[in-house]
Design a protein around this motif. Sequence first.
Motif, PDB file in Angstrom:
ATOM      1  N   ASN A   1     -10.279   7.259 -14.683  1.00  0.00           N
ATOM      2  CA  ASN A   1     -10.264   8.704 -14.632  1.00  0.00           C
ATOM      3  C   ASN A   1      -9.182   9.377 -13.825  1.00  0.00           C
ATOM      4  O   ASN A   1      -9.022  10.426 -13.849  1.00  0.00           O
ATOM      5  N   ILE A   2      -8.744   8.546 -12.749  1.00  0.00           N
ATOM      6  CA  ILE A   2      -7.994   9.117 -11.809  1.00  0.00           C
ATOM      7  C   ILE A   2      -6.462   9.078 -12.316  1.00  0.00           C
ATOM      8  O   ILE A   2      -5.565  10.147 -12.393  1.00  0.00           O
ATOM      9  N   PHE A   3      -6.117   7.842 -13.014  1.00  0.00           N
ATOM     10  CA  PHE A   3      -4.662   7.555 -13.194  1.00  0.00           C
ATOM     11  C   PHE A   3      -4.599   7.637 -14.755  1.00  0.00           C
ATOM     12  O   PHE A   3      -5.011   6.924 -15.746  1.00  0.00           O
ATOM     13  N   GLU A   4      -3.577   8.460 -15.129  1.00  0.00           N
ATOM     14  CA  GLU A   4      -3.101   8.651 -16.760  1.00  0.00           C
ATOM     15  C   GLU A   4      -2.340   7.330 -16.909  1.00  0.00           C
ATOM     16  O   GLU A   4      -2.362   6.893 -18.012  1.00  0.00           O
ATOM     17  N   ALA A   5      -1.531   6.953 -15.926  1.00  0.00           N
ATOM     18  CA  ALA A   5      -0.406   5.836 -16.218  1.00  0.00           C
ATOM     19  C   ALA A   5      -0.831   4.767 -15.044  1.00  0.00           C
ATOM     20  O   ALA A   5       0.218   4.744 -14.298  1.00  0.00           O
ATOM     21  N   LEU A   6      -1.782   4.078 -14.784  1.00  0.00           N
ATOM     22  CA  LEU A   6      -2.018   3.139 -13.881  1.00  0.00           C
ATOM     23  C   LEU A   6      -0.827   2.054 -13.806  1.00  0.00           C
ATOM     24  O   LEU A   6      -0.543   1.969 -12.768  1.00  0.00           O
ATOM     25  N   VAL A   7      -0.307   1.693 -14.959  1.00  0.00           N
ATOM     26  CA  VAL A   7       0.851   0.674 -14.646  1.00  0.00           C
ATOM     27  C   VAL A   7       2.090   1.351 -13.981  1.00  0.00           C
ATOM     28  O   VAL A   7       2.705   0.687 -13.168  1.00  0.00           O
ATOM     29  N   GLY A   8       2.234   2.561 -14.486  1.00  0.00           N
ATOM     30  CA  GLY A   8       3.468   3.387 -14.054  1.00  0.00           C
ATOM     31  C   GLY A   8       3.147   3.685 -12.594  1.00  0.00           C
ATOM     32  O   GLY A   8       4.095   3.596 -11.515  1.00  0.00           O
ATOM     33  N   THR A   9       2.085   3.970 -12.218  1.00  0.00           N
ATOM     34  CA  THR A   9       1.567   4.149 -10.617  1.00  0.00           C
ATOM     35  C   THR A   9       1.857   2.810  -9.960  1.00  0.00           C
ATOM     36  O   THR A   9       2.385   2.644  -8.752  1.00  0.00           O
ATOM     37  N   LEU A  10       1.359   1.720 -10.544  1.00  0.00           N
ATOM     38  CA  LEU A  10       1.618   0.279  -9.733  1.00  0.00           C
ATOM     39  C   LEU A  10       3.254   0.093  -9.662  1.00  0.00           C
ATOM     40  O   LEU A  10       3.413  -0.234  -8.577  1.00  0.00           O
ATOM     41  N   ARG A  11       3.934   0.417 -10.660  1.00  0.00           N
ATOM     42  CA  ARG A  11       5.419  -0.029 -10.451  1.00  0.00           C
ATOM     43  C   ARG A  11       5.865   1.063  -9.393  1.00  0.00           C
ATOM     44  O   ARG A  11       6.760   0.440  -8.714  1.00  0.00           O
ATOM     45  N   ALA A  12       5.606   2.260  -9.378  1.00  0.00           N
ATOM     46  CA  ALA A  12       6.044   3.253  -8.307  1.00  0.00           C
ATOM     47  C   ALA A  12       5.770   2.492  -6.768  1.00  0.00           C
ATOM     48  O   ALA A  12       6.786   2.737  -5.999  1.00  0.00           O
ATOM     49  N   ALA A  13       4.581   2.283  -6.763  1.00  0.00           N
ATOM     50  CA  ALA A  13       4.059   1.580  -5.301  1.00  0.00           C
ATOM     51  C   ALA A  13       4.739   0.673  -5.136  1.00  0.00           C
ATOM     52  O   ALA A  13       5.354   0.066  -4.105  1.00  0.00           O
ATOM     53  N   LYS A  14       5.174  -0.435  -6.184  1.00  0.00           N
ATOM     54  CA  LYS A  14       5.876  -1.515  -5.822  1.00  0.00           C
ATOM     55  C   LYS A  14       7.173  -1.391  -5.350  1.00  0.00           C
ATOM     56  O   LYS A  14       7.667  -2.047  -4.332  1.00  0.00           O
ATOM     57  N   LYS A  15       7.678  -0.447  -6.078  1.00  0.00           N
ATOM     58  CA  LYS A  15       9.289   0.108  -5.581  1.00  0.00           C
ATOM     59  C   LYS A  15       9.371   0.830  -4.232  1.00  0.00           C
ATOM     60  O   LYS A  15      10.327   0.493  -3.436  1.00  0.00           O
ATOM     61  N   ARG A  16       8.037   1.457  -3.863  1.00  0.00           N
ATOM     62  CA  ARG A  16       8.206   1.897  -2.535  1.00  0.00           C
ATOM     63  C   ARG A  16       7.692   0.697  -1.502  1.00  0.00           C
ATOM     64  O   ARG A  16       7.468   1.185  -0.367  1.00  0.00           O
ATOM     65  N   LYS A  17       7.542  -0.279  -1.876  1.00  0.00           N
ATOM     66  CA  LYS A  17       6.962  -1.520  -1.000  1.00  0.00           C
ATOM     67  C   LYS A  17       5.608  -1.243  -0.417  1.00  0.00           C
ATOM     68  O   LYS A  17       5.417  -1.600   0.722  1.00  0.00           O
TER      69      LYS A  17
ATOM     70  N   VAL B   1      -3.792 -11.480 -12.596  1.00  0.00           N
ATOM     71  CA  VAL B   1      -2.628 -11.387 -11.512  1.00  0.00           C
ATOM     72  C   VAL B   1      -3.378 -10.522 -10.487  1.00  0.00           C
ATOM     73  O   VAL B   1      -3.766  -9.322 -10.339  1.00  0.00           O
ATOM     74  N   GLU B   2      -2.758 -10.816  -9.137  1.00  0.00           N
ATOM     75  CA  GLU B   2      -3.487 -10.271  -8.019  1.00  0.00           C
ATOM     76  C   GLU B   2      -2.253  -9.121  -7.501  1.00  0.00           C
ATOM     77  O   GLU B   2      -1.107  -9.321  -7.614  1.00  0.00           O
ATOM     78  N   VAL B   3      -2.717  -8.088  -7.425  1.00  0.00           N
ATOM     79  CA  VAL B   3      -2.351  -6.924  -6.745  1.00  0.00           C
ATOM     80  C   VAL B   3      -2.438  -6.872  -5.359  1.00  0.00           C
ATOM     81  O   VAL B   3      -3.488  -6.823  -4.870  1.00  0.00           O
ATOM     82  N   ILE B   4      -1.372  -6.883  -4.248  1.00  0.00           N
ATOM     83  CA  ILE B   4      -1.754  -6.854  -2.983  1.00  0.00           C
ATOM     84  C   ILE B   4      -1.196  -5.695  -2.362  1.00  0.00           C
ATOM     85  O   ILE B   4      -0.107  -5.384  -2.354  1.00  0.00           O
ATOM     86  N   LEU B   5      -2.050  -4.955  -1.573  1.00  0.00           N
ATOM     87  CA  LEU B   5      -1.845  -3.677  -1.017  1.00  0.00           C
ATOM     88  C   LEU B   5      -1.255  -4.295   0.486  1.00  0.00           C
ATOM     89  O   LEU B   5      -2.021  -4.899   1.233  1.00  0.00           O
ATOM     90  N   LEU B   6      -0.103  -4.195   0.828  1.00  0.00           N
ATOM     91  CA  LEU B   6       0.448  -4.484   1.959  1.00  0.00           C
ATOM     92  C   LEU B   6       0.028  -3.645   3.333  1.00  0.00           C
ATOM     93  O   LEU B   6      -0.438  -2.613   3.150  1.00  0.00           O
ATOM     94  N   PRO B   7      -0.266  -4.465   4.108  1.00  0.00           N
ATOM     95  CA  PRO B   7      -0.585  -3.817   5.497  1.00  0.00           C
ATOM     96  C   PRO B   7       0.111  -2.667   5.961  1.00  0.00           C
ATOM     97  O   PRO B   7       1.460  -2.808   5.759  1.00  0.00           O
ATOM     98  N   GLU B   8      -0.480  -1.626   6.703  1.00  0.00           N
ATOM     99  CA  GLU B   8       0.588  -0.549   6.973  1.00  0.00           C
ATOM    100  C   GLU B   8       1.001  -0.951   8.200  1.00  0.00           C
ATOM    101  O   GLU B   8       0.650  -1.632   8.945  1.00  0.00           O
ATOM    102  N   PRO B   9       2.395  -0.542   8.548  1.00  0.00           N
ATOM    103  CA  PRO B   9       3.018  -0.907   9.621  1.00  0.00           C
ATOM    104  C   PRO B   9       2.258  -0.372  10.820  1.00  0.00           C
ATOM    105  O   PRO B   9       1.797   0.805  10.735  1.00  0.00           O
ATOM    106  N   ALA B  10       2.409  -0.778  11.950  1.00  0.00           N
ATOM    107  CA  ALA B  10       1.703  -0.477  12.983  1.00  0.00           C
ATOM    108  C   ALA B  10       2.428   0.748  13.681  1.00  0.00           C
ATOM    109  O   ALA B  10       3.790   0.738  13.417  1.00  0.00           O
ATOM    110  N   ALA B  11       1.811   1.687  14.249  1.00  0.00           N
ATOM    111  CA  ALA B  11       2.432   2.973  14.753  1.00  0.00           C
ATOM    112  C   ALA B  11       3.312   2.616  15.897  1.00  0.00           C
ATOM    113  O   ALA B  11       2.982   1.632  16.696  1.00  0.00           O
TER     114      ALA B  11
END
Length: 88
Positions: free
Chosen positions: A41-57, A74-84
């Motif tokens: 319901n949120i993402f019209e193009a989930l695959v495109g959003t995944l690719r955009a997020a991967k490109k942004r590391k 296939v595992e999708v891994i959300l990387l840890p946010e850099p420490a402040a």
Amino acid sequence: MNVEEEVERLKEEIKRLGKAQDDGSYTVTFGVLFNDDQCANIFEALVGTLRAAKKRKVLKFEGELLLQGVHDNVEVILLPEPAAVAKA
């Protein structure tokens, strides 16, 4: 919704559906994301959003393009946010 907003929403959904790891990352399979009603319901193009997020590391996964069925495990891994950065 613009790409940056979609990437932020994707991060929230991965945290909701995924498992937290000791290093601060979250993992979820593509199949779980793709088959989740709320994500659909949120993402019209989930695959495109995944690719955009991967490109942004923001996240990583094997390959360039994920397809339903073929890449459900296939595992999708959300990387840890850099420490402040501490201010001196």
